[in-house]
Design a protein around this motif. Structure first.
Motif, PDB file in Angstrom:
ATOM      1  N   VAL A  95       0.819  -1.219   0.000  1.00 48.66           N
ATOM      2  CA  VAL A  95       0.000   0.000   0.000  1.00 48.66           C
ATOM      3  C   VAL A  95       0.851   1.267   0.000  1.00 48.66           C
ATOM      4  O   VAL A  95       0.355   2.345  -0.341  1.00 48.66           O
ATOM      5  N   THR A 220      -1.324   5.024   5.360  1.00 50.82           N
ATOM      6  CA  THR A 220      -0.765   3.673   5.326  1.00 50.82           C
ATOM      7  C   THR A 220      -1.483   2.761   6.306  1.00 50.82           C
ATOM      8  O   THR A 220      -1.791   1.605   5.982  1.00 50.82           O
ATOM      9  N   ARG A 223      -4.995   2.017   4.746  1.00 51.11           N
ATOM     10  CA  ARG A 223      -4.957   1.135   3.583  1.00 51.11           C
ATOM     11  C   ARG A 223      -4.446  -0.262   3.952  1.00 51.11           C
ATOM     12  O   ARG A 223      -4.872  -1.257   3.358  1.00 51.11           O
ATOM     13  N   ASN A 226      -7.372  -2.132   5.278  1.00 51.84           N
ATOM     14  CA  ASN A 226      -8.205  -2.626   4.182  1.00 51.84           C
ATOM     15  C   ASN A 226      -7.573  -3.852   3.516  1.00 51.84           C
ATOM     16  O   ASN A 226      -8.274  -4.793   3.132  1.00 51.84           O
ATOM     17  N   GLU A 227      -6.251  -3.818   3.373  1.00 52.06           N
ATOM     18  CA  GLU A 227      -5.551  -4.954   2.768  1.00 52.06           C
ATOM     19  C   GLU A 227      -5.638  -6.187   3.657  1.00 52.06           C
ATOM     20  O   GLU A 227      -5.773  -7.318   3.160  1.00 52.06           O
TER      21      GLU A 227
END
Length: 246
Positions: A95, A220, A223, A226-227
């Motif tokens: 990310v 960061t 994201r 989310n990852e």
């Protein structure tokens, strides 16, 4: 120390701790960038040589700092993933890359805009500019490698290797103005020497740099969360979160 690192490598633990950290970094980023922008654009004095065109420094320098730092962070995360097989490190590296590429582009574009009134041209094959352009290509290469393999692990390993090899470009960027004759000016301020600018100019610049770093950390964390949800969708704790949100 090692216990904390072990916990940080747990997707579930990282997901939980990042939820508590994100609001603080978002708030700090918003306040610092807003204050730095207003101070730098409205209240900082004009440069005695460059006039008001110097004000682009409040975007150009933070973007350039962040572009280089993100690549170092991405390479470090790749090393952690390759050596200790920590999945969260690979997720974070994945990310980071798009934001790093974006910051590199912003640094190059803003530098070009600044170069027109300062140098009389938007681009020259200067050592600093060329090495920054190479950094952009490295970011694009890392992003492309992640999607070039059928196996996600293979793509992650290839991207990690390229990041670790490409990190050698960072000291070249930093010291290019010292090693070669370049049009690009030396660093505006460093942690080891007094700023060459008056307080009214470098204080808002410092605020912008810190604000950009807080923005990077907050984004960061968001994201990466989310990852984690995407990659760990089959785990019970993720399914429990999905059920709670319904």
């Amino acid at each position: 120390m090692w216990a904390f690192i072990h916990k940080l490598g747990s997707p579930k633990w990282f997901y939980g701790i990042s939820a508590r950290l994100m609001p603080w970094f978002w708030a700090a980023a918003t306040l610092l960038i807003l204050a730095g922008t207003i101070w730098g654009l409205a209240f900082a004095p004009a440069d005695y040589q460059q006039g008001n065109s110097f004000r682009i420094i409040y975007v150009h320098v933070p973007a350039a700092f962040l572009a280089q730092s993100i690549f170092v962070g991405m390479a470090s995360a790749g090393l952690v993933f390759m050596v200790w097989k920590i999945k969260v490190a690979d997720m974070a590296a994945a990310v980071m890359a798009p934001l790093g590429a974006a910051m590199t582009f912003v640094a190059l574009f803003s530098g070009g805009v600044w170069g027109i009134p300062t140098w009389g041209t938007w681009w020259i094959w200067d050592a600093r500019l060329t090495s920054m352009l190479i950094l952009l290509f490295l970011y694009v290469g890392v992003i492309a490698l992640r999607g070039a393999f059928a196996s996600r692990d293979s793509g992650s390993r290839a991207a990690s290797v390229l990041a670790m090899v490409g990190v050698i470009n960072i000291p070249i960027i930093k010291y290019s103005v010292d090693w070669w004759y370049t049009l690009h000016q030396p660093a505006s301020f460093t942690i080891t020497s007094r700023p060459t600018m008056p307080l009214e100019m470098w204080a808002p610049l410092l605020m912008m740099v810190l604000g950009f770093y807080c923005f990077f950390i907050a984004l960061t964390l968001m994201r990466t969360r989310n990852e984690i949800l995407r990659r760990e969708s089959g785990k019970r704790w993720v399914q429990a979160l999905a059920e709670e949100s319904v």
